[in-house]
Design a protein around this motif. Structure first.
Motif, PDB file in Angstrom:
ATOM      1  N   ASP A  89      -2.086  28.921 -12.068  1.00 39.47           N
ATOM      2  CA  ASP A  89      -2.776  30.073 -11.473  1.00 39.47           C
ATOM      3  C   ASP A  89      -4.157  30.319 -12.063  1.00 39.47           C
ATOM      4  OD1 ASP A  89      -0.571  30.857  -9.687  1.00 39.47           O
ATOM      5  OD2 ASP A  89       0.469  31.354 -11.544  1.00 39.47           O
ATOM      6  N   VAL A  90      -4.828  29.262 -12.457  1.00 35.83           N
ATOM      7  CA  VAL A  90      -6.198  29.362 -12.955  1.00 35.83           C
ATOM      8  C   VAL A  90      -7.168  29.109 -11.798  1.00 35.83           C
ATOM      9  CG1 VAL A  90      -7.919  28.248 -14.453  1.00 35.83           C
ATOM     10  CG2 VAL A  90      -5.623  28.736 -15.322  1.00 35.83           C
ATOM     11  N   SER A  91      -8.268  29.853 -11.778  1.00 35.41           N
ATOM     12  CA  SER A  91      -9.321  29.662 -10.794  1.00 35.41           C
ATOM     13  C   SER A  91     -10.613  29.334 -11.523  1.00 35.41           C
ATOM     14  CB  SER A  91      -9.500  30.932  -9.956  1.00 35.41           C
ATOM     15  OG  SER A  91     -10.587  30.797  -9.063  1.00 35.41           O
ATOM     16  N   CYS A 148      -2.318  22.959  -5.675  1.00 31.53           N
ATOM     17  CA  CYS A 148      -3.677  23.043  -6.203  1.00 31.53           C
ATOM     18  C   CYS A 148      -4.680  22.808  -5.081  1.00 31.53           C
ATOM     19  CB  CYS A 148      -3.902  22.005  -7.305  1.00 31.53           C
ATOM     20  SG  CYS A 148      -2.906  22.257  -8.788  1.00 31.53           S
ATOM     21  N   VAL A 149      -5.891  23.341  -5.248  1.00 28.41           N
ATOM     22  CA  VAL A 149      -6.991  23.042  -4.332  1.00 28.41           C
ATOM     23  C   VAL A 149      -8.163  22.550  -5.165  1.00 28.41           C
ATOM     24  CG1 VAL A 149      -8.590  23.933  -2.615  1.00 28.41           C
ATOM     25  CG2 VAL A 149      -6.239  24.777  -2.665  1.00 28.41           C
ATOM     26  N   ILE A 150      -8.521  21.296  -4.963  1.00 28.03           N
ATOM     27  CA  ILE A 150      -9.629  20.667  -5.676  1.00 28.03           C
ATOM     28  C   ILE A 150     -10.779  20.553  -4.685  1.00 28.03           C
ATOM     29  CG2 ILE A 150     -10.359  18.677  -7.034  1.00 28.03           C
ATOM     30  CD1 ILE A 150      -8.037  20.379  -8.220  1.00 28.03           C
ATOM     31  N   CYS A 161      -6.156  32.514 -15.957  1.00 23.78           N
ATOM     32  CA  CYS A 161      -7.580  32.740 -16.218  1.00 23.78           C
ATOM     33  C   CYS A 161      -8.391  32.616 -14.932  1.00 23.78           C
ATOM     34  CB  CYS A 161      -8.105  31.736 -17.241  1.00 23.78           C
ATOM     35  SG  CYS A 161      -7.501  32.002 -18.904  1.00 23.78           S
ATOM     36  N   LYS A 162      -9.449  33.417 -14.836  1.00 20.24           N
ATOM     37  CA  LYS A 162     -10.365  33.357 -13.707  1.00 20.24           C
ATOM     38  C   LYS A 162     -11.772  33.129 -14.252  1.00 20.24           C
ATOM     39  CE  LYS A 162      -6.727  34.538 -11.354  1.00 20.24           C
ATOM     40  NZ  LYS A 162      -5.901  33.488 -10.696  1.00 20.24           N
ATOM     41  N   ILE A 163     -12.345  31.993 -13.872  1.00 21.96           N
ATOM     42  CA  ILE A 163     -13.631  31.572 -14.427  1.00 21.96           C
ATOM     43  C   ILE A 163     -14.612  31.433 -13.278  1.00 21.96           C
ATOM     44  CG2 ILE A 163     -14.817  29.776 -15.724  1.00 21.96           C
ATOM     45  CD1 ILE A 163     -12.074  29.152 -17.032  1.00 21.96           C
ATOM     46  N   ASP A 164     -15.759  32.039 -13.405  1.00 13.98           N
ATOM     47  CA  ASP A 164     -16.765  32.124 -12.349  1.00 13.98           C
ATOM     48  C   ASP A 164     -17.575  30.829 -12.257  1.00 13.98           C
ATOM     49  OD1 ASP A 164     -18.330  33.248 -10.360  1.00 13.98           O
ATOM     50  OD2 ASP A 164     -19.194  34.814 -11.631  1.00 13.98           O
ATOM     51  N   VAL A 220     -10.088  24.774  -8.080  1.00 16.51           N
ATOM     52  CA  VAL A 220     -11.332  24.341  -8.701  1.00 16.51           C
ATOM     53  C   VAL A 220     -12.370  24.215  -7.591  1.00 16.51           C
ATOM     54  CG1 VAL A 220     -12.457  22.637 -10.167  1.00 16.51           C
ATOM     55  CG2 VAL A 220      -9.999  23.072 -10.424  1.00 16.51           C
ATOM     56  N   SER A 221     -13.434  25.004  -7.659  1.00 12.93           N
ATOM     57  CA  SER A 221     -14.411  25.063  -6.575  1.00 12.93           C
ATOM     58  C   SER A 221     -15.417  23.927  -6.659  1.00 12.93           C
ATOM     59  CB  SER A 221     -15.128  26.413  -6.597  1.00 12.93           C
ATOM     60  OG  SER A 221     -14.228  27.468  -6.342  1.00 12.93           O
ATOM     61  N   ALA A 222     -16.186  23.804  -5.589  1.00  9.88           N
ATOM     62  CA  ALA A 222     -17.068  22.654  -5.366  1.00  9.88           C
ATOM     63  C   ALA A 222     -17.965  22.355  -6.561  1.00  9.88           C
ATOM     64  CB  ALA A 222     -17.926  22.900  -4.130  1.00  9.88           C
TER      65      ALA A 222
END
Length: 353
Positions: free
Chosen positions: A209-211, A155-157, A232-235, A175-177
């Protein structure tokens, strides 16, 4: 941006594409057709930019299969899905930075937390008691992993992300900033003029594999759990309320809001700024175009739209005046239709046998 390098033949094999030209060319970067240089590979997915292929300085180009008959002089790989091929090439040339195993001295890891020896905890991150960080996962600077939260492998947090108490993430979740996973849902009971908070006792369950984009919020369930299914890919800047379930491989674009206890099917496409009311069921394979307002169940897959496109202000003001007149106009039309029906009945009586 450069990372690794591959021969054109290797990239064709990697993407399942058809090679045309010198397969020994070394490719070390990706770039747009207009600005590419030697060593770069570009792609064409939109026929409108076909002319740029003839003048590009790229060493190679990814092209759609239907261009094989009119292939340009530049070496190429032909794909049924050029954009997907480009994505795979770009990822191969610029692989994600692997975890640098270890815990930075400025990070705080509670004695009761478990951090896999192959995971990375960056400066000023906080990992609370009973939480678990899986192998190869990266917890970036300023991120907070709450009590009992679980991260799977790889994972990348991102920086300043919060994974709140009890939330569980599968493998390869990104999970982005600034995102918040497991915030309290918006639940309040009315007491006269006052509002009293309803405890939000569930968690958030995120599968493999969720973003999840920057500054998005996924609220914890009020009693059961909020669930984001596999792939799932969430913006950025998306709001997902308590007890929502998002089906496998659904994509959600920026500024969309999904109200509580709604079930989104699998493989849906939800464009930007869509508003979805609560306690709804959305069929698998449904598409909502930008700014759609969804207020009822959608039982059949299809493309659904609402909202009003922008228009010149003067035209909009004129239309807004008409909106206020619609009810009166409808009543007048109804009255005219009834009067016309009576006239037709009278005429039929006078002209009858």
């Amino acid at each position: 941006m450069q990372g690794q390098s591959f021969t054109l033949a290797e990239l064709a094999e990697l993407t399942g594409s058809e090679l045309s030209g010198d397969g020994n060319l070394v490719i070390d970067s990706v770039a747009p057709l207009e600005t590419a240089e030697s060593g770069s590979i570009s792609f064409l997915a939109n026929p409108r930019y076909r002319r740029a292929v003839a003048t590009t300085r790229a060493s190679a180009v990814i092209l759609p299969m239907d261009m094989r008959a009119s292939a340009p002089a530049v070496p190429a790989v032909f794909s049924n899905n050029p954009y997907l091929a480009f994505a795979r090439v770009a990822r191969a040339l610029n692989p994600q930075r692997p975890a640098q195993p270890g815990v930075d001295p400025s990070a705080w890891v509670a004695p009761g937390a478990y951090v896999d020896p192959a995971a990375e905890v960056a400066p000023h991150a906080v990992v609370h008691n009973e939480s678990r960080i899986g192998a190869g996962s990266v917890v970036c600077s300023g991120a907070v992993i709450g009590v009992g939260a679980v991260l799977g492998a790889d994972c990348v947090i991102g920086p300043n992300v919060t994974i709140a108490e009890g939330c569980q993430l599968g493998d390869r979740v990104q999970v982005s900033a600034g995102a918040v996973i497991g915030a309290d849902g918006f639940g309040f009971a009315q007491d006269g003029e006052r509002w009293e908070a309803v405890p939000q006792l569930g968690t958030v369950q995120i599968e493999d594999d969720v973003s999840i984009g920057a500054n998005t919020t996924v609220d914890r369930g009020s009693q059961g759990d909020t669930r984001i299914r596999q792939g799932c890919k969430i913006d950025n800047l998306v709001q997902i309320a308590h007890n929502v379930e998002v089906g496998e491989h659904t994509v959600i674009a920026a500024c969309t809001g999904i109200s509580g206890s709604t079930r989104i099917g699998r493989c849906c496409i939800i464009a930007g700024s869509v508003g979805i009311a609560g306690h709804l069921n959305i069929a698998d394979g449904t598409t909502f175009t930008g700014m759609a307002m969804v207020t009822g169940n959608v039982r059949e897959a299809g493309v659904y739209s609402s909202g009003i496109p922008a228009m010149p202000a003067q035209d909009w003001r004129r239309s807004a005046v008409r909106f206020r007149q619609l009810d009166a106009m409808a009543r007048r039309i109804d009255a005219l239709e009834k009067a016309l029906e009576r006239m037709n009945d009278d005429n039929n009586e006078h002209t009858g046998p």
